[in-house]
Write an enzyme that holds these catalytic residues in place. Sequence first.
Site, mmCIF file in Angstrom:
data_model
loop_
_atom_site.group_PDB
_atom_site.id
_atom_site.type_symbol
_atom_site.label_atom_id
_atom_site.label_comp_id
_atom_site.label_asym_id
_atom_site.label_seq_id
_atom_site.Cartn_x
_atom_site.Cartn_y
_atom_site.Cartn_z
ATOM 1 C CB ALA A 1 2.547 -0.970 -0.606
ATOM 2 C CB CYS B 1 3.584 -4.972 2.261
ATOM 3 S SG CYS B 1 2.433 -4.817 0.446
ATOM 4 N NE ARG C 1 2.606 7.087 -3.305
ATOM 5 C CZ ARG C 1 3.759 7.452 -4.405
ATOM 6 N NH1 ARG C 1 3.635 7.323 -5.494
ATOM 7 N NH2 ARG C 1 5.000 8.125 -3.785
HETATM 8 FE FE1 CFM Z 1 9.019 9.281 0.345
HETATM 9 FE FE2 CFM Z 1 7.596 7.304 0.625
HETATM 10 FE FE3 CFM Z 1 6.776 9.596 -0.434
HETATM 11 FE FE4 CFM Z 1 7.401 9.783 2.165
HETATM 12 FE FE5 CFM Z 1 4.776 9.183 2.500
HETATM 13 FE FE6 CFM Z 1 4.914 6.843 1.049
HETATM 14 FE FE7 CFM Z 1 3.936 8.967 0.012
HETATM 15 MO MO1 CFM Z 1 2.611 8.107 1.891
HETATM 16 S S1 CFM Z 1 8.749 8.296 2.230
HETATM 17 S S2 CFM Z 1 7.911 10.926 0.686
HETATM 18 S S3 CFM Z 1 6.188 10.275 3.841
HETATM 19 S S4 CFM Z 1 7.893 8.256 -1.179
HETATM 20 S S5 CFM Z 1 4.597 7.058 3.123
HETATM 21 S S6 CFM Z 1 6.466 5.365 0.725
HETATM 22 S S7 CFM Z 1 3.412 7.197 -0.199
HETATM 23 S S8 CFM Z 1 3.240 9.890 1.640
HETATM 24 S S9 CFM Z 1 4.914 10.446 -1.697
#
Ligand code: CFM
Length: 544
Positions: A67, A64, A98
Amino acid sequence: MATKNKLVQWTPTDVKEELLKKYPPKVARKRAQSILINEALENTTPEIQANVRTIPGIITMRGCTYAGCKGVIMGPTRDIVNIVHGPIGCSFYAWLTRRNQTDAGATGENYMPYCFSTDMQDSDIIFGGEKKLKAAIQEAYDLFHPKGICVFATCPVGLIGDDIHAVSREMKAKFGDCNVFAFSCEGYKGVSQSAGHHIANNQVFKHLVGTGGEAKEGEYKINLLGEYNIGGDGFEIDRVLKLCGITNIATFSGNSTYDQFATANKADLSCVMCHRSINYVADMLETKYGIPWIKINFIGAEATAKSLRKIGQYFGDKALIDRIEEVIASEMVKVKEVLTELKPRTEGKTAMLFVGGSRAHHYMELFNELGMKTVSTGYEFGHRDDYEGRQVIPDLKVDADSRNIEEIEVEADPELYSPRKSAEELKALEEKGFEFKDYKGLIPDMDKGTLIIDDLNQYEAEKLVEIIKPDLFCAGIKEKYSIQKLGIPLKQLHSYDYGGPYAGFVGAVNFYKEIDRLVNSKVWSYMKAPWQENPELSATYVWE
Ligand code: CFM
């Protein structure tokens, strides 16, 4: 293992049809636009539907808006107290889930292990929660005296209309030495966590960036945008940058501090890693302070080397360029040694990557290095530019959901703006093939005939695995066990399954070893997938 058992040759069109077959016609029509069979069109990239609402009833992999704001962007900042205004569940969910790591530094000031919440109850929903929020901010200030306090709205706060911004302004004025500001990041605000990134970044830019403080000293000053220190990635990148003599003023936002954001205007180049979560900040830094930006990627040893060379070329200083080459040469020794050993075992294996907004693309670099083929990929919440390239941004449709997210107007700062390079210098670099302000999407990097799927859901994920039987599936914790029960190993590319770092040179070596272990483990062959044991469960109604 999995690939060996493939009996039928499916065409991508068959697979797409099969994925859509079970849906009611209206749903199938809508989903069809998010499932793309990649084809090389002359001079154009095929178009995909992305960043639209998930169809109700579908079990999406998305998160969401709250998040994206509280967890993703503000989560890794250790010396800001992050207070969640809402029911306790929202806070608990965002409490260290996370894997962004931090180094508490010399002062040890680190609020990340804490879970700050106003713990709203029924009566607060009925009578309003502003008083409770004020008391919570006061309590945090009295206990910790932090430089900053951030307040996050959860869904009920938006519904009952608590004015978190007014409360924050009032408390900021009252304290005088603590920057209090708030985020209207109610979970329902956008179609995914991507909206939360935007809301967080806008507020950080408005309330924090350029407010002053002591910047790090050093040569070749950069900002690293869109790096979140998952599993220590940021530590590895900082190690490599340091070896090269490059000074990282501010990471947005892995292992970051209040002062890093406040002095980000002092860097001479912005390097954008995860463009999905932050590309607009790079533009704003350029407009307001004159800092040019480039796209870089530290996932993959070759990609890391390329990114370092690009930074060297930007500064154009021979001493820096030479040092970068020395670092690459010495770091690549280990990388090559491990690859020589492992690649014969990983070569030719297949992977599927379904991760947030940029990893589904970035990690293809590491799989290429291992000689593995990415046969299907897609983002949970990417936008069309993440698939097709930045050139499509002007054509993006503005709908009710995107209009909901504020676009802030930024102008050159009368005092702090100073162009880091003259127009001629920038042009000279561009003429040599240097690319500013650009990124290619993942579509051009995928083979013809591969399936690119936006907002993949649980049903489609299982179907894909059943039909294509890849050697490895990469996604997150929600997908992990349902896929593994099908006899296919799943590597979590959000949390790294408690492993990492995977960025930089050390990270590449870690990743090679992990993937070799996963795709060559015999354990998966002992797992019978449900469709192998009972090909089809069928039933009839007794009255038929
Ligand atoms: Fe960018 Fe993200 Fe991230 Fe990502 Fe991700 Fe994420 Fe992440 Mo999970 S787009 S790279 S592929 S910030 S979904 S919202 S939390 S791995 S560090």
